[in-house]
Design an enzyme around this catalytic site. Structure first.
Site, PDB file in Angstrom:
ATOM      1  N   GLU A 105       9.874   8.501 -16.504  1.00 34.58           N
ATOM      2  CA  GLU A 105       8.502   8.942 -16.885  1.00 34.58           C
ATOM      3  C   GLU A 105       8.016   8.405 -18.256  1.00 34.58           C
ATOM      4  O   GLU A 105       6.947   8.137 -18.508  1.00 34.58           O
ATOM      5  CB  GLU A 105       8.531  10.347 -16.551  1.00 34.58           C
ATOM      6  N   SER A 113      15.025  21.932 -16.025  1.00 37.10           N
ATOM      7  CA  SER A 113      13.532  22.662 -16.279  1.00 37.10           C
ATOM      8  C   SER A 113      14.231  24.033 -17.067  1.00 37.10           C
ATOM      9  O   SER A 113      15.229  24.433 -16.609  1.00 37.10           O
ATOM     10  CB  SER A 113      13.068  22.972 -14.896  1.00 37.10           C
ATOM     11  N   HIS A 149       0.876  -1.309  -0.174  1.00 37.24           N
ATOM     12  CA  HIS A 149      -0.030  -0.061   0.124  1.00 37.24           C
ATOM     13  C   HIS A 149       0.871   1.239  -0.068  1.00 37.24           C
ATOM     14  O   HIS A 149       0.460   2.239   0.469  1.00 37.24           O
ATOM     15  CB  HIS A 149      -1.064   0.067   1.344  1.00 37.24           C
ATOM     16  N   LYS A 205      16.099  21.994 -10.982  1.00 37.65           N
ATOM     17  CA  LYS A 205      15.453  20.791 -11.110  1.00 37.65           C
ATOM     18  C   LYS A 205      16.221  19.774 -11.912  1.00 37.65           C
ATOM     19  O   LYS A 205      17.163  19.944 -12.652  1.00 37.65           O
ATOM     20  CB  LYS A 205      14.104  21.042 -12.140  1.00 37.65           C
TER      21      LYS A 205
END
Ligand code: ARG
Length: 468
Positions: free
Chosen positions: A290, A277, A156, A283
């Site tokens: 992804e 970024s 979980h 960043k």
């Protein structure tokens, strides 16, 4: 532009219709499979005396020269052709004249296109096995370095029990091993020669199908001509294998996204596999992981597209089947692009052992071991579970970990506690005692790694080509 079927028509095809049904812009990918299949067919036609041997020789030589010229860009596929098969025949006719028309003796584009796709997918499967093997090998290398790297195991997405990173990574190795097995199995059903099925009803010419199968490296010839031209199960299977492999990559990608976040700080992705970024200078984003996760959607979409094309199709060939190729190409392109990226990303991954160990030591991941300690001393497990739950609640209030509680505090819940409990509560000990086959104890994981290395060698040998 010469068509393959002009005789019974009195009008030219509508230009809109031509571009609507033309598949050349995507099936040109099957060019070299098409040329190879045609050469084998021509050789067989000559060998069996169905056409004169000189004609067959002219066809084989013409096809070989065409292949060279197309490869070296001395020749080009005619843009207006309906599909790759028509394009090749047109070029051959330009070069050889009327004899080129003998190539299609006893053959239809229906068995031809099924042949080309099978040849193509056999190569793609071989390539995929190599890439999957490399990924599994990379995971095994990384696992080999982290047999003693304690990390939290989750259910979980809540910290559950301590394991080690090697054990976690070996779970992915199992997934990719199943993918390897599935692709190998899919290979067997792809490895069937459809040529000789004709349009649907075979041929009256004494074509030697087994000779062609041997020449093209097929293990078997198809049993039923109607099935041979309408079957795309092998393409569906391939796309399913690709979808599931993508789903596995996506799950791994998701873990890397989570683990590289500041909240986890378990790993750092190498600069070579991250991006920045345009606005936020600080960043460093895990784009590769992804994108792998994101591209999984399109491959699953390819699978649904293929299944839906086949659903409700009457026997035998229907033009709907032309829609198979883009889905298959997209699935294989996507998977073969994602696999090496994941392998490369894992190769440069830096593991923050301290963060992992720290996280494993928090969140009461050793509570089950406390209950097991009690159960080992004769307390019924349900009672032990209840008592441990109360101890956890107490520790939460005191803002302590279980091992920070004193013996006196523990004895308030159960008088039989002794010092042994503090040994048992160390997370390393929680992992060490799980000596069960398939469990995370370092000794078991070392053995599992050894077995996995041997299985990897077996799973990545080239799928054997049996005799037709
Ligand atoms: N371009 C077609 C396909 O990809 C080849 C087979 C065409 N056969 C036919 N009878 N129109 O499926």
């Amino acid at each position: 532009m010469t068509k393959l079927w002009g005789g019974r028509f009195q009008k030219e095809i509508d230009q809109q219709m031509l571009s609507f049904h033309s598949s050349l812009f995507f099936d040109r990918r099957l060019l070299f499979q098409d040329l190879r299949g045609s050469a084998a067919h021509a050789r067989m036609l000559g060998g069996t005396g169905i056409i004169p041997r000189e004609d067959a020789d002219a066809l084989v030589t013409g096809l070989a020269q065409l292949a060279d010229d197309l490869r070296d860009r001395r020749a080009e596929l005619p843009a207006g052709a309906e599909d790759v098969h028509s394009a090749v025949e047109q070029l051959l006719t330009e070069r050889l004249g009327a004899v080129a028309g003998k190539l299609h003796t006893g053959r239809s584009r229906n068995d031809q296109v099924a042949l080309d796709l099978r040849l193509y997918l056999k190569e793609e499967i071989e390539k995929t096995l190599g890439l999957l093997g490399a990924l599994a090998g990379q995971l095994l290398n990384l696992a080999g370095e982290h047999v003693e790297t304690v990390c939290p195991g989750y259910t979980h997405l809540q910290r559950a029990q301590p394991v080690n990173l090697a054990h976690h990574l070996l779970a992915y190795v199992e997934m990719f091993f199943r993918d390897l097995e599935r692709f190998r199995d899919c290979y067997r059903r792809t490895d069937v020669l459809p040529l000789g099925a004709g349009a649907l009803a075979g041929s009256g010419f004494p074509l030697d199908r087994h000779l062609v199968a041997r020449e093209l490296g097929f293990a078997r010839v198809s049993e039923n001509s109607m099935d041979a031209v309408s079957d795309r199960d092998f393409a569906v299977e391939f796309t399913f294998c690709a979808s599931l492999a993508m789903v596995h990559l996506s799950r791994l990608g998701e873990e890397l996204v989570l683990w590289s976040s500041g909240e986890f700080s378990f790993v750092e992705i190498d600069d070579a596999y991250a991006t920045g970024s345009s606005m936020m200078p600080q960043k460093k984003n895990p784009d590769a992981a992804e994108l792998v996760r994101g591209k999984t959607g399109r491959v699953c979409g390819d699978l649904v597209a293929l299944l839906t094309v086949l659903k409700g199709l009457p026997l035998t060939y229907n033009k709907d089947l032309q829609e198979d190729k883009e889905a298959v190409f997209d699935a294989s392109d996507t998977l073969t692009a994602c696999l090496p990226v994941m392998t490369g990303m894992l190769g440069g991954l830096r593991v923050n052992k301290e963060s992992m160990r720290r996280a494993a030591g928090r969140g009461f991941t050793n509570a089950t071991d406390l209950a097991d300690y009690l159960a080992g001393r004769g307390v019924p497990f349900r009672t032990a579970h209840e008592l441990t739950g109360q101890i956890v609640l107490y520790a939460l209030r005191e803002q302590k970990t279980l091992e920070e509680l004193s013996l006196a505090e523990l004895r308030r819940f159960w008088p039989g506690f002794d010092d042994e409990v503090f040994v048992r509560l160390r997370v390393e000990e929680c992992v060490r005692v799980r000596q069960i086959y398939g469990g995370p104890a370092p000794q078991r994981v070392r053995e599992a790694l050894e077995r996995a290395r041997m299985r990897l060698a077996d799973l990545t040998v080239s799928p054997e080509r049996g005799e037709a």
